[in-house]
Scaffold this motif. Structure first.
Motif, PDB file in Angstrom:
ATOM      1  N   ASN A  35       8.697   7.202  21.932  1.00  0.00           N
ATOM      2  CA  ASN A  35       7.340   6.730  22.162  1.00  0.00           C
ATOM      3  C   ASN A  35       6.801   6.082  20.903  1.00  0.00           C
ATOM      4  O   ASN A  35       7.112   6.508  19.796  1.00  0.00           O
ATOM      5  CB  ASN A  35       6.425   7.896  22.555  1.00  0.00           C
ATOM      6  N   PRO A  36       5.987   5.032  21.072  1.00  0.00           N
ATOM      7  CA  PRO A  36       5.414   4.399  19.873  1.00  0.00           C
ATOM      8  C   PRO A  36       4.506   5.355  19.115  1.00  0.00           C
ATOM      9  O   PRO A  36       3.961   6.287  19.676  1.00  0.00           O
ATOM     10  CB  PRO A  36       4.615   3.223  20.436  1.00  0.00           C
ATOM     11  N   ILE A  37       4.356   5.090  17.833  1.00  0.00           N
ATOM     12  CA  ILE A  37       3.514   5.918  16.976  1.00  0.00           C
ATOM     13  C   ILE A  37       2.057   5.680  17.353  1.00  0.00           C
ATOM     14  O   ILE A  37       1.628   4.538  17.446  1.00  0.00           O
ATOM     15  CB  ILE A  37       3.731   5.551  15.495  1.00  0.00           C
ATOM     16  N   PRO A  38       1.287   6.738  17.563  1.00  0.00           N
ATOM     17  CA  PRO A  38      -0.134   6.535  17.860  1.00  0.00           C
ATOM     18  C   PRO A  38      -0.835   5.823  16.711  1.00  0.00           C
ATOM     19  O   PRO A  38      -0.462   5.948  15.561  1.00  0.00           O
ATOM     20  CB  PRO A  38      -0.674   7.966  18.002  1.00  0.00           C
ATOM     21  N   HIS A  39      -1.895   5.047  17.040  1.00  0.00           N
ATOM     22  CA  HIS A  39      -2.618   4.281  16.028  1.00  0.00           C
ATOM     23  C   HIS A  39      -3.129   5.161  14.891  1.00  0.00           C
ATOM     24  O   HIS A  39      -3.091   4.756  13.745  1.00  0.00           O
ATOM     25  CB  HIS A  39      -3.815   3.560  16.649  1.00  0.00           C
ATOM     26  N   GLN A  40      -3.612   6.367  15.213  1.00  0.00           N
ATOM     27  CA  GLN A  40      -4.175   7.204  14.167  1.00  0.00           C
ATOM     28  C   GLN A  40      -3.148   7.490  13.074  1.00  0.00           C
ATOM     29  O   GLN A  40      -3.462   7.494  11.913  1.00  0.00           O
ATOM     30  CB  GLN A  40      -4.671   8.544  14.713  1.00  0.00           C
ATOM     31  N   ILE A  41      -1.920   7.733  13.476  1.00  0.00           N
ATOM     32  CA  ILE A  41      -0.875   8.045  12.508  1.00  0.00           C
ATOM     33  C   ILE A  41      -0.423   6.770  11.799  1.00  0.00           C
ATOM     34  O   ILE A  41      -0.301   6.725  10.587  1.00  0.00           O
ATOM     35  CB  ILE A  41       0.324   8.725  13.202  1.00  0.00           C
ATOM     36  N   ALA A  42      -0.208   5.702  12.549  1.00  0.00           N
ATOM     37  CA  ALA A  42       0.350   4.482  11.987  1.00  0.00           C
ATOM     38  C   ALA A  42      -0.598   3.801  11.002  1.00  0.00           C
ATOM     39  O   ALA A  42      -0.145   3.151  10.081  1.00  0.00           O
ATOM     40  CB  ALA A  42       0.725   3.521  13.101  1.00  0.00           C
ATOM     41  N   LEU A  43      -1.900   3.941  11.193  1.00  0.00           N
ATOM     42  CA  LEU A  43      -2.843   3.290  10.291  1.00  0.00           C
ATOM     43  C   LEU A  43      -3.443   4.250   9.275  1.00  0.00           C
ATOM     44  O   LEU A  43      -4.414   3.917   8.605  1.00  0.00           O
ATOM     45  CB  LEU A  43      -3.942   2.593  11.098  1.00  0.00           C
ATOM     46  N   GLU A  44      -2.854   5.399   9.147  1.00  0.00           N
ATOM     47  CA  GLU A  44      -3.304   6.374   8.155  1.00  0.00           C
ATOM     48  C   GLU A  44      -3.019   5.826   6.758  1.00  0.00           C
ATOM     49  O   GLU A  44      -2.004   5.199   6.509  1.00  0.00           O
ATOM     50  CB  GLU A  44      -2.536   7.679   8.371  1.00  0.00           C
ATOM     51  N   THR A  45      -3.969   6.045   5.856  1.00  0.00           N
ATOM     52  CA  THR A  45      -3.775   5.607   4.473  1.00  0.00           C
ATOM     53  C   THR A  45      -3.752   6.814   3.547  1.00  0.00           C
ATOM     54  O   THR A  45      -4.236   7.886   3.887  1.00  0.00           O
ATOM     55  CB  THR A  45      -4.895   4.646   4.021  1.00  0.00           C
ATOM     56  N   ARG A  46      -3.159   6.583   2.392  1.00  0.00           N
ATOM     57  CA  ARG A  46      -3.129   7.598   1.339  1.00  0.00           C
ATOM     58  C   ARG A  46      -3.663   6.962   0.078  1.00  0.00           C
ATOM     59  O   ARG A  46      -3.348   5.824  -0.241  1.00  0.00           O
ATOM     60  CB  ARG A  46      -1.697   8.068   1.106  1.00  0.00           C
ATOM     61  N   GLY A  47      -4.470   7.716  -0.641  1.00  0.00           N
ATOM     62  CA  GLY A  47      -5.042   7.202  -1.875  1.00  0.00           C
ATOM     63  C   GLY A  47      -4.236   7.608  -3.085  1.00  0.00           C
ATOM     64  O   GLY A  47      -3.741   8.722  -3.174  1.00  0.00           O
TER      65      GLY A  47
END
Length: 88
Positions: free
Chosen positions: A5-17
């Motif tokens: 299954n494709p990666i959900p948007h929340q996970i795929a667009l998560e950023t780290r500082g």
């Protein structure tokens, strides 16, 4: 061929500082490519709209270069992932 299954948007667009800079935590390029297909524009045209070259956008989406805040908001909106607190 089995495709997960494709990666959900929340996970795929998560950023780290890292310090004051934000980087994509995972490769976001597939989401942007799909959004380009849906909107009928090329990846190069979208990069130009953001004011960067195709190569620079690839480095940002793959998490190698930091993503400017205005670009992060634009990418989230373009891909259809908009958070309630995204406008800052």
């Amino acid at each position: 061929m089995y495709r997960p299954n494709p990666i959900p948007h929340q996970i795929a667009l998560e950023t780290r500082g890292y310090g004051a800079k934000q980087f994509f935590a995972r490769d976001a390029q597939p989401l942007v490519l799909e959004a380009c297909r849906r909107n009928g524009i090329s990846f190069e045209e979208y990069a130009a709209k953001l004011g960067v070259t195709r190569a620079a956008l690839v480095l940002i989406l793959k998490g190698h270069d930091p993503v400017p805040r205005h670009m992060l908001d634009s990418i989230r909106q373009f891909t259809g992932y908009v958070t309630e607190g995204a406008a800052a």
